[in-house]
Motif scaffolding. Sequence first.
Motif, PDB file in Angstrom:
ATOM      1  N   LEU A   1       6.053  -6.694  -1.581  1.00  0.00           N
ATOM      2  CA  LEU A   1       5.035  -6.930  -2.603  1.00  0.00           C
ATOM      3  C   LEU A   1       5.608  -7.133  -4.000  1.00  0.00           C
ATOM      4  CD1 LEU A   1       2.391  -4.260  -1.487  1.00  0.00           C
ATOM      5  CD2 LEU A   1       2.153  -6.748  -1.325  1.00  0.00           C
TER       6      LEU A   1
ATOM      7  N   SER B   1      -5.039  -1.416 -10.877  1.00  0.00           N
ATOM      8  CA  SER B   1      -4.961  -1.923  -9.504  1.00  0.00           C
ATOM      9  C   SER B   1      -5.412  -3.372  -9.411  1.00  0.00           C
ATOM     10  CB  SER B   1      -5.806  -1.053  -8.563  1.00  0.00           C
ATOM     11  OG  SER B   1      -7.159  -1.060  -8.968  1.00  0.00           O
TER      12      SER B   1
ATOM     13  N   GLY C   1      -4.304  -5.346  -3.144  1.00  0.00           N
ATOM     14  CA  GLY C   1      -3.133  -4.914  -2.393  1.00  0.00           C
ATOM     15  C   GLY C   1      -2.114  -4.126  -3.191  1.00  0.00           C
ATOM     16  N   TRP C   2      -2.389  -3.797  -4.456  1.00  0.00           N
ATOM     17  CA  TRP C   2      -1.425  -3.032  -5.246  1.00  0.00           C
ATOM     18  C   TRP C   2      -2.119  -2.048  -6.188  1.00  0.00           C
ATOM     19  CZ3 TRP C   2      -2.143  -3.908 -10.433  1.00  0.00           C
ATOM     20  CH2 TRP C   2      -2.667  -5.143 -10.836  1.00  0.00           C
ATOM     21  N   THR C   3      -1.460  -0.914  -6.376  1.00  0.00           N
ATOM     22  CA  THR C   3      -1.946   0.138  -7.274  1.00  0.00           C
ATOM     23  C   THR C   3      -0.757   0.697  -8.038  1.00  0.00           C
ATOM     24  OG1 THR C   3      -3.629   0.741  -5.641  1.00  0.00           O
ATOM     25  CG2 THR C   3      -3.234   2.302  -7.453  1.00  0.00           C
TER      26      THR C   3
ATOM     27  N   GLU D   1       1.719   1.616  -2.838  1.00  0.00           N
ATOM     28  CA  GLU D   1       1.841   0.894  -1.567  1.00  0.00           C
ATOM     29  C   GLU D   1       3.257   0.895  -0.996  1.00  0.00           C
ATOM     30  OE1 GLU D   1      -1.976  -0.229  -3.261  1.00  0.00           O
ATOM     31  OE2 GLU D   1       0.031  -0.008  -4.111  1.00  0.00           O
ATOM     32  N   GLU D   2       4.262   1.105  -1.834  1.00  0.00           N
ATOM     33  CA  GLU D   2       5.643   1.082  -1.339  1.00  0.00           C
ATOM     34  C   GLU D   2       6.404   2.373  -1.648  1.00  0.00           C
ATOM     35  OE1 GLU D   2       7.674  -2.503  -2.474  1.00  0.00           O
ATOM     36  OE2 GLU D   2       6.322  -3.786  -1.312  1.00  0.00           O
TER      37      GLU D   2
END
Length: 285
Positions: free
Chosen positions: A22, A141, A144-146, A166-167
């Motif tokens: 991402l 956010s 698909g990302w925060t 997320e990662e």
Amino acid sequence: MPIPFVKDIDFEYGKAQSVSPLVRRLIARNPGPFTYTGTGVYIIGEGDVAVIDPGPVLDEHEAALDAALEGERVSAVLVTHHHLDHSPLAHPLARKHGAPVYGRAAPERHNPLSGDQPVTEEGADAAFTPDIELQDGQTISGPGWTLEAIATPGHTSNHVCFGFAEEAACFTGDHVMGWSTSVVVPPDGNMNAYLESLQRIRAREFETLWPTHGPPITRPDRFLRAYIGHRLQREKQIRDQVAQGRTTPEDIVPKLYSGVDKRLWPAAAMSVKAHLERLKENGEI
């Protein structure tokens, strides 16, 4: 324990490269003794994205960033702190996309012992003011990302890291760098705050740290234990120098940094000063 520095980095100037599922990174051509290969700009997500630390205003770099973002919408521009290699391009980029700039405003005081001249190559973006002043724990956010703002004063009083849920990663700006230790410059920088902030990041148990300069740190706990240990060992050396009658950074730096590039001595003097202030704050000298 010596710091397990991570220095190998595979990149090409002007090209945004995918570094995780991402995350893309574009490195500005502003290498130097304080920036390593240059400012690493992180693009988070696809289509509707966030950009962290857009970097300096350089025509080549701005054009490369525009090309990397072609066809995408930047919904958030995030800045870790107000140094010239991190924040100047934030508002120009945000205006192109109608996005807000998130961060913490530059403090009123920037410079320590050397009058009005910056003591580090990067210098300060003294006019930096975000559109949205970040609060500790605030989240930004998109699809698909925060990203979570984590207040990490020390390198500067307004430094913020960004946790990436997320990662299980964290974008650490200049707070933690794999290739080098970070400079703490009083009066804005504070060594007590810096050490506390390092412990705070360590306690989060992230799997990867992404500094603005240099490659990722993939074993954060081991690295941070050594990073903190190095600071405390350096502080012991400074305490010993004080006991021998050397009480100023100018007296101490040539003794402790004799093997270091002299271009870095002004920055080393600032870190020595920060340690001296911490020792005084803690009643040790």
